[in-house]
Write an enzyme that holds these catalytic residues in place. Structure first.
Site, PDB file in Angstrom:
ATOM      1  N   HIS B 167       0.870  -1.167   0.000  1.00  0.00           N
ATOM      2  CA  HIS B 167       0.000   0.000   0.000  1.00  0.00           C
ATOM      3  C   HIS B 167       0.908   1.219   0.000  1.00  0.00           C
ATOM      4  CE1 HIS B 167      -3.716   2.258   0.938  1.00  0.00           C
ATOM      5  NE2 HIS B 167      -2.846   3.105   1.454  1.00  0.00           N
ATOM      6  N   CYS B 168       0.853   1.972  -1.059  1.00  0.00           N
ATOM      7  CA  CYS B 168       1.762   3.109  -1.181  1.00  0.00           C
ATOM      8  C   CYS B 168       1.151   4.320  -0.500  1.00  0.00           C
ATOM      9  CB  CYS B 168       2.013   3.419  -2.657  1.00  0.00           C
ATOM     10  SG  CYS B 168       3.115   4.821  -2.887  1.00  0.00           S
ATOM     11  N   PRO B 169       1.767   4.820   0.563  1.00  0.00           N
ATOM     12  CA  PRO B 169       1.174   5.952   1.268  1.00  0.00           C
ATOM     13  C   PRO B 169       1.285   7.258   0.483  1.00  0.00           C
ATOM     14  CG  PRO B 169       3.283   5.353   2.247  1.00  0.00           C
ATOM     15  CD  PRO B 169       3.010   4.352   1.183  1.00  0.00           C
ATOM     16  N   GLY B 172      -1.398   7.040  -2.012  1.00  0.00           N
ATOM     17  CA  GLY B 172      -2.676   6.911  -1.328  1.00  0.00           C
ATOM     18  C   GLY B 172      -3.498   5.766  -1.868  1.00  0.00           C
ATOM     19  N   ASN B 173      -2.821   4.715  -2.302  1.00  0.00           N
ATOM     20  CA  ASN B 173      -3.537   3.625  -2.947  1.00  0.00           C
ATOM     21  C   ASN B 173      -2.729   2.339  -2.821  1.00  0.00           C
ATOM     22  OD1 ASN B 173      -5.676   2.645  -4.360  1.00  0.00           O
ATOM     23  ND2 ASN B 173      -5.366   3.938  -6.144  1.00  0.00           N
TER      24      ASN B 173
END
Lengths: 158, 422
Positions: B167-169, B172-173
């Protein structure tokens, strides 16, 4: 909920769905799309073994063809990469073309083989490529109840 | 068994089944009601924009933050460094810089537009053998599915994600099957951009200091930002290049799923053994699936009749033509053809008893053709047809209760929609 009401109506006016049989994915050779060729026992008295196995084998070959990595897929990939994937606004990939071919094939199979036997294949793409769903409808070989109403509602449903 | 007359009658009855449409049991009444998209019914913790084409996690602020960070850095570079460098060296610099920025943003947006999704796991597992390696597929109680191989549940997005990477912060996805290629291109182009900016800011400072001995504090901001981001982004690109060459996901690498430390015979069943094949295979990424198909993905193993159909969606034809469909093509990215492993376990009126009953199933049952969960809800008449489970689970009384069926169906569809990633 409104949908419940509709479902009950369907039950009354349409051939009743007895069950759904699912042919699962075969992961033995990796995550490529393949369906198990094993014949489900529920369909023993509904369809000949060879017919279903042939359908599944053909489907598997279509998916293998779709996912094949060859010259065209390389070209599409490079072109897509070079154009930041904008090219897909204009063209259809080979995979999509094969998907269309598959859906045509399933429709044809349904018309010729499965519908006369009271079965219906659902295109796996509509189930997220997880299962090959075979809907089994009630066998009304002996006539069934209120066939005229069923037929009339059938024509209206179409 | 089939008389001539009854056969023709059967023909007429079965002709109700439209072999053309995906919703064979549509009634005229249903056609009049506006169809709801699956993502409207089962949003999870995701937010949807552009009519379902863009899917993001709950915290969209981070996405805007990243976008602003990129734009501000590049804006500063463009304003302060480019004019000087264009004069001193060549005008090609700002042009190539703009192009790189444009490409990065494009990939960034496509990355966000695709997304993946997922859900939480239960202790129930199913084993499959993939290329000789035994892989355990866990059952997800929230999504009510057996996760396919390489899928994982993301608690932030509250959904199962196919070929879950991480989950790439910043974006945001979740990064999963459908947007991995965009994510990789994004970090690659971003690393070129940052190296570019860093190099030319340094050049600018050097040239200026030769001329004026003047080190403007203004030039420090892109330099400072670039200095840190160069290392992290270039490092990330390198890491993902390694992952691609070994056909692993970040999740698998971090957990050491295929590490030789786990066991002597542990190996990655998905790898082709050859770096170039791994890079090129990209796990069916060459297929780009339109939103239409993704939204249609649903499993309804529990339902006997087509009560699932009401929730099935509109999609491009109803959206008015091919163009919206094509637009969604560009945004939706690679297809998610990994199917879900299993339909949900047998149902009854209460989901609790459902799980309890399913707990009694022996592990080996799931390795069979696996119709058992679907068989169970079938009417008693069909139960005798090869149900290896043996347990009665004849709580059929509640089965035709539309409310419970719809809720159960919704639950299972939820998992599937997410897994297929809108």
């Amino acid at each position: 909920m409104a949908t419940e009401f509709h479902n009950l109506q369907e039950l009354r006016h349409s051939p009743s769905l007895v069950t759904k049989v699912f042919i699962q994915r075969d992961y033995s050779e990796g995550t490529m799309c393949r369906f198990q060729a094993k014949f489900p026992s529920e369909l023993d008295n509904r369809i000949e073994r060879t017919l279903l196995e042939e359908t599944v084998k053909t489907l598997n070959s279509y998916y293998a063809e779709a996912e094949k990595i060859g010259g065209q897929s390389y070209l599409e990939g490079c072109l897509a990469c070079a154009t930041a994937y904008i090219i897909f606004l204009c063209m259809e990939t080979r995979y999509e073309k094969v998907l269309r071919k598959i859906s045509g094939f399933i429709q044809e199979q349904n018309e010729k083989i499965y519908a006369p036997r009271g079965l219906l294949l659902t295109d796996p793409i509509e189930r997220g490529m997880r299962v090959l769903e075979i809907s089994v409808f009630e066998d009304r070989g002996s006539g069934g109840s209120s066939p005229s109403s069923t037929m009339s509602s059938g024509s209206s449903a179409r | 068994m089939h008389l001539g007359v009854s056969e023709s009658m059967r023909e007429c009855e079965y002709s109700q089944i439209s072999t053309r449409s995906s919703t064979p049991m549509e009634t005229p009444y249903k056609k009049r009601t506006p169809k709801k998209r699956k993502w409207e019914i089962f949003p999870g913790r995701n937010k949807f924009y552009c009519d379902g084409r863009v899917m993001m996690a709950k915290q969209t602020g981070v996405f805007y933050l990243t976008l602003i960070l990129i734009l501000v850095t590049c804006g500063l570079f463009f304003t302060f460094d480019c004019p000087f460098l264009a004069q001193q060296l060549t005008p090609v610099i700002p042009v190539s810089f703009l192009f790189d920025l444009y490409v990065s943003l494009l990939y960034f947006l496509q990355d966000v537009a695709n997304g993946g999704t997922g859900y939480r796991p239960p202790p129930r597992t199913k084993e499959v053998v993939i290329n000789g390696q035994t892989v355990k597929l866990k059952y997800c109680f929230t999504c009510k599915i057996f996760r396919p191989p390489r899928a994982s549940h993301c608690s932030l997005c509250d959904n199962c994600v196919e070929r879950f990477d991480h989950h790439c912060p910043w974006v945001g996805n979740c990064v999963g099957r459908r947007n991995y290629r965009f994510f990789y291109m994004f970090i690659l182009s971003l690393s070129f951009l940052t190296i570019f900016i860093f190099a030319f800011v340094i050049t600018h400072i050097i040239l200026r200091s030769h001329q004026n001995g003047f080190l403007s504090a203004l030039k420090d901001s892109p330099l400072v930002v670039c200095f840190f981001s160069v290392w992290s982004i270039v490092g990330l690109s390198g890491f993902h290049t390694y992952l691609i060459s070994s056909n692993q996901t970040t999740n698998e690498d971090i957990k050491g799923s295929w590490s030789s430390k786990r066991g002597k015979d542990n190996y990655n069943p998905y790898s082709y053994g050859n770096i170039f094949t791994n890079c090129c295979a990209c796990d069916q990424d060459q297929c780009i699936q339109s939103t239409k198909f993704v939204l249609q993905a649903a499993a309804t193993p529990l339902l006997q009749h087509q009560s699932s159909e009401p929730v099935i969606l509109t999609t491009s034809p109803e959206n008015g033509g091919t163009l919206p469909g094509r637009a969604s093509l560009a945004l939706t990215g690679p297809c998610t053809s990994l199917p879900l492993g299993q339909p949900t376990p047998p149902t009854s009126t209460s989901s609790l008893s459902c799980h309890e009953a399913a707990d009694k199933l022996p592990e080996s049952v799931f390795q069979h053709h696996f119709l058992t969960p679907e068989e169970v809800p079938s009417p008693p008449g069909m139960l005798h047809c090869g149900s290896p489970m043996g347990h009665s689970h004849t709580t059929q009384a509640g089965f035709y209760d539309p409310a419970s069926q719809d809720s159960l169906h919704e639950d299972s569809v939820r998992g599937l929609v997410k897994l297929s990633s809108v």
